[in-house]
Design a protein around this motif. Structure first.
Motif, PDB file in Angstrom:
ATOM      1  N   ARG A  21      -6.224  -6.870  -2.704  1.00 39.65           N
ATOM      2  CA  ARG A  21      -5.002  -6.074  -2.794  1.00 39.65           C
ATOM      3  C   ARG A  21      -4.831  -5.497  -4.201  1.00 39.65           C
ATOM      4  O   ARG A  21      -4.468  -4.325  -4.373  1.00 39.65           O
ATOM      5  CB  ARG A  21      -3.807  -6.952  -2.424  1.00 39.65           C
ATOM      6  CG  ARG A  21      -2.496  -6.239  -2.324  1.00 39.65           C
ATOM      7  CD  ARG A  21      -1.381  -7.168  -1.916  1.00 39.65           C
ATOM      8  NE  ARG A  21      -1.137  -8.195  -2.912  1.00 39.65           N
ATOM      9  CZ  ARG A  21       0.042  -8.765  -3.131  1.00 39.65           C
ATOM     10  NH1 ARG A  21       1.078  -8.426  -2.402  1.00 39.65           N
ATOM     11  NH2 ARG A  21       0.195  -9.687  -4.058  1.00 39.65           N
ATOM     12  N   ILE A  25      -5.891   3.082  -6.063  1.00 40.36           N
ATOM     13  CA  ILE A  25      -4.985   4.145  -5.611  1.00 40.36           C
ATOM     14  C   ILE A  25      -4.237   4.761  -6.800  1.00 40.36           C
ATOM     15  O   ILE A  25      -4.007   5.970  -6.850  1.00 40.36           O
ATOM     16  CB  ILE A  25      -3.990   3.582  -4.577  1.00 40.36           C
ATOM     17  CG1 ILE A  25      -4.711   3.281  -3.257  1.00 40.36           C
ATOM     18  CG2 ILE A  25      -2.832   4.555  -4.336  1.00 40.36           C
ATOM     19  CD1 ILE A  25      -3.888   2.477  -2.264  1.00 40.36           C
ATOM     20  N   GLU A  72      -7.476  -2.623  -4.635  1.00 44.82           N
ATOM     21  CA  GLU A  72      -7.170  -1.410  -3.869  1.00 44.82           C
ATOM     22  C   GLU A  72      -5.962  -0.679  -4.447  1.00 44.82           C
ATOM     23  O   GLU A  72      -5.961   0.551  -4.551  1.00 44.82           O
ATOM     24  CB  GLU A  72      -6.927  -1.763  -2.411  1.00 44.82           C
ATOM     25  CG  GLU A  72      -8.197  -2.126  -1.652  1.00 44.82           C
ATOM     26  CD  GLU A  72      -8.002  -2.074  -0.151  1.00 44.82           C
ATOM     27  OE1 GLU A  72      -7.734  -0.975   0.378  1.00 44.82           O
ATOM     28  OE2 GLU A  72      -8.107  -3.121   0.489  1.00 44.82           O
ATOM     29  N   ALA A  73      -4.920  -1.424  -4.823  1.00 43.76           N
ATOM     30  CA  ALA A  73      -3.731  -0.783  -5.397  1.00 43.76           C
ATOM     31  C   ALA A  73      -4.067  -0.125  -6.731  1.00 43.76           C
ATOM     32  O   ALA A  73      -3.627   0.999  -7.007  1.00 43.76           O
ATOM     33  CB  ALA A  73      -2.619  -1.813  -5.567  1.00 43.76           C
ATOM     34  N   GLN A 115      -7.914   7.748  -2.684  1.00 40.34           N
ATOM     35  CA  GLN A 115      -8.234   7.055  -1.438  1.00 40.34           C
ATOM     36  C   GLN A 115      -9.734   6.802  -1.315  1.00 40.34           C
ATOM     37  O   GLN A 115     -10.160   5.742  -0.831  1.00 40.34           O
ATOM     38  CB  GLN A 115      -7.752   7.889  -0.241  1.00 40.34           C
ATOM     39  CG  GLN A 115      -6.240   8.026  -0.145  1.00 40.34           C
ATOM     40  CD  GLN A 115      -5.585   6.837   0.558  1.00 40.34           C
ATOM     41  OE1 GLN A 115      -6.058   5.714   0.468  1.00 40.34           O
ATOM     42  NE2 GLN A 115      -4.479   7.087   1.230  1.00 40.34           N
ATOM     43  N   ARG A 124       0.842  -1.211   0.000  1.00 41.02           N
ATOM     44  CA  ARG A 124       0.000   0.000   0.000  1.00 41.02           C
ATOM     45  C   ARG A 124       0.869   1.250   0.000  1.00 41.02           C
ATOM     46  O   ARG A 124       0.605   2.211  -0.743  1.00 41.02           O
ATOM     47  CB  ARG A 124      -0.931  -0.011   1.210  1.00 41.02           C
ATOM     48  CG  ARG A 124      -1.906   1.177   1.231  1.00 41.02           C
ATOM     49  CD  ARG A 124      -2.899   1.095   2.385  1.00 41.02           C
ATOM     50  NE  ARG A 124      -3.990   0.175   2.090  1.00 41.02           N
ATOM     51  CZ  ARG A 124      -4.107  -1.051   2.599  1.00 41.02           C
ATOM     52  NH1 ARG A 124      -3.186  -1.506   3.432  1.00 41.02           N
ATOM     53  NH2 ARG A 124      -5.133  -1.806   2.294  1.00 41.02           N
ATOM     54  N   SER A 175       2.286   1.697  -3.448  1.00 36.31           N
ATOM     55  CA  SER A 175       1.289   2.196  -4.410  1.00 36.31           C
ATOM     56  C   SER A 175       1.040   3.681  -4.212  1.00 36.31           C
ATOM     57  O   SER A 175       0.980   4.455  -5.184  1.00 36.31           O
ATOM     58  CB  SER A 175      -0.025   1.412  -4.251  1.00 36.31           C
ATOM     59  OG  SER A 175       0.179   0.033  -4.408  1.00 36.31           O
TER      60      SER A 175
END
Length: 516
Positions: A364, A371, A367-368, A339, A321, A324
């Motif tokens: 993962r 971002i 979410e990456a 975000q 995270r 990224s």
């Protein structure tokens, strides 16, 4: 901030490699030049105990050229080491004296344990190993270095004479390799490991390997899978793939091995021995999973050099995270929007995960990608989704494999404009399963980008209810939601199509803003 340029030279048994980097003093660096020369310094060393005149001359020529390149970059310091061949050869020290006289390079002849430490330094810098029992290894032409560890705590460190050149010259005399020769080689590697390693062999969760043999294995497996990546750093493969690869290589003559996709022809004569050593290593520790560290000892030298000059900050735990976010910030993205999209994407993902069998790995990726989805603005607003694909695909992201980078790049690419099509080469070269995953995760990201249409995080609450083939999303917040409802509806096409769902969007009554 003052820029520092460092160079590292690794004089191995098979090749001599140099790397030049520039650092701003924050522990990060960018590569300016990377040079590799096949020298075969260890050629015939097992029989004679000496570096041959021809290999001597090749080394001098290669190092003279590399030193001129380093000088051209105005490097402030050089970390140069020689490993197994020079360490073992009766005339190794004389060669290093000749190198110093003819090039000005001061070469440090390091022990096998120091080699292992450098390999470990690189692996721990590049992989998430906190709390994981693992084995780091580096296989060169002359030796094999091993480090067993739990997180950052080293358990055992070994240097064994099990390099690809040494094993080839010691055991493999025929072409193609005869079965009896190969079995003797296997038994020798097995016995060497059993004799030298005294620690606990069970419970090892993964192997992290570096060296030319390991990167060649990755390249051949990737070619067999039909995968094409710019870098194999972080590539992952299974022992079963290694077993099949080795069986194929053993059957072929050296001429036939030269034509194997992914294998550098210069390595065809020593690859069987190298792959056999790795196979025996995986069998010895009963580990099914191999991660590829493309950087290895050279990067360990750079990191050691930065540490010696106080240019490497105190080590802190790294995460995917953080990596990224760091990359997104370097592209000057709208972090608040990124975000918010990641937060909303997570909520929808959790509502759908059980139905589609998704877990932490898929979350993962989503979410990456969320971002980083707008990093393409760094190049241009026009077609920025396509620019995002290329930037993410080529980014140096901690904690992700080449396949995962490719998936994230595609997920981000479809956050706007066209849905996936057969004419999109980046999408069609994915496997059918990965295409479906990209479409579904990309559909979530695309929808959530619409849910933050005004880029002000107005959606403070998102309730997700999955009822058969209907996904009901209820938005809540202190402001009118009409723009967000419109944005989500306009960008719901990919999710509805790929997941075969109908979408129902509604908002709660507008909540008054909290008193000041």
């Amino acid at each position: 901030m003052k820029q520092n340029r460092l160079a590292a030279i690794d004089i191995g048994t098979n090749s001599i490699r140099s790397i030049i980097v520039e650092t701003a003093g924050n522990g990060k660096y960018k590569i300016l030049d990377d040079e590799k020369v096949l020298v075969r310094l260890g050629e015939g060393l097992h029989q004679t105990g000496l570096i041959s005149p021809a290999a001597w001359q090749r080394a001098i020529e290669a190092l003279s050229r590399q030193k001129k390149i380093i000088d051209g970059y105005r490097v402030t310091s050089i970390e140069a080491v020689a490993t197994s061949a020079v360490r073992k050869a009766g005339n190794g020290r004389e060669l290093m004296a000749a190198v110093r006289e003819q090039t000005g390079l001061e070469i440090e002849v390091i022990s096998g344990e120091e080699e292992a430490e450098l390999a470990a330094l690189s692996a721990q810098h590049n992989f998430e190993l906190e709390g994981v029992r693992h084995l780091i290894f580096d296989i060169g032409g002359g030796s094999l270095e091993l480090i067993s560890a739990l997180g950052a705590h080293t358990e055992e460190m070994l240097s064994l004479e099990l390099g690809a050149v040494f094993l080839t010259e010691s055991f493999l005399k025929s072409d193609p390799v005869q079965q009896a020769e190969h079995q003797k080689l296997r038994k020798h590697v097995r016995k060497s490991l059993k004799t030298a390693y005294t620690g606990e062999r069970t419970g090892m969760q993964c192997l992290v390997g570096s060296g030319g043999t390991v990167t060649s294995i990755a390249a051949m497996v990737a070619a067999a899978r039909g995968e094409k990546f710019d870098s194999l750093h972080g590539y992952e493969l299974l022992r079963s793939e290694l077993v099949h690869l080795l069986a194929m290589l053993v059957r072929k003559s050296d001429k036939e091995r030269r034509a194997v996709p992914g294998l550098n022809p210069d390595r065809s004569d020593i690859i069987v021995a190298g792959v056999t050593a790795v196979d025996e290593l995986m069998d010895f520790f009963q580990v099914n999973h191999l991660k590829v560290n493309e950087r290895g000892i050279r990067e360990g030298l750079i990191l050691r050099g930065l540490r010696r000059r106080n240019l490497l900050p105190e080590k802190k735990q790294r995460s995917w995270r953080d990596s990224s976010l760091e990359f997104a910030r370097s592209c000057h993205c709208d972090e608040g929007h990124a975000q918010q999209v990641a937060k909303l994407s997570r909520q929808i993902f959790l509502a759908l995960a059980k139905r589609y069998g998704w877990g932490e790995k898929e979350l993962r990726l989503l979410e990456a990608a969320a971002i980083m989805h707008d990093v393409g603005y760094f190049i241009s607003y026009s077609s920025h989704h396509k620019h995002s694909y290329h930037l993410i695909r080529h980014a140096d992201l901690f904690g992700f494999t080449p396949r995962e980078r490719e998936l994230m790049a595609n997920i981000a690419r479809y956050h706007r404009k066209s849905m996936p099509k057969k004419k999109h080469d980046e999408y069609t070269r994915l496997s059918a399963a990965d295409q479906l995953l990209v479409s579904r995760l990309g559909g979530i990201l695309r929808l959530c980008d619409g849910l933050d249409r005004r880029r002000n995080a107005v959606v403070q609450q998102l309730d997700c209810v999955l009822d058969k083939d209907l996904l009901r999303l209820t938005l809540g917040g202190a402001e009118d939601m009409s723009v967000e409802l419109y944005g989500a509806k306009a960008k719901s096409d990919l999710l509805q199509e790929s997941c075969r769902l109908k979408l129902e969007l509604q908002s709660l009554p507008q909540q008054p803003a909290p008193p000041l």
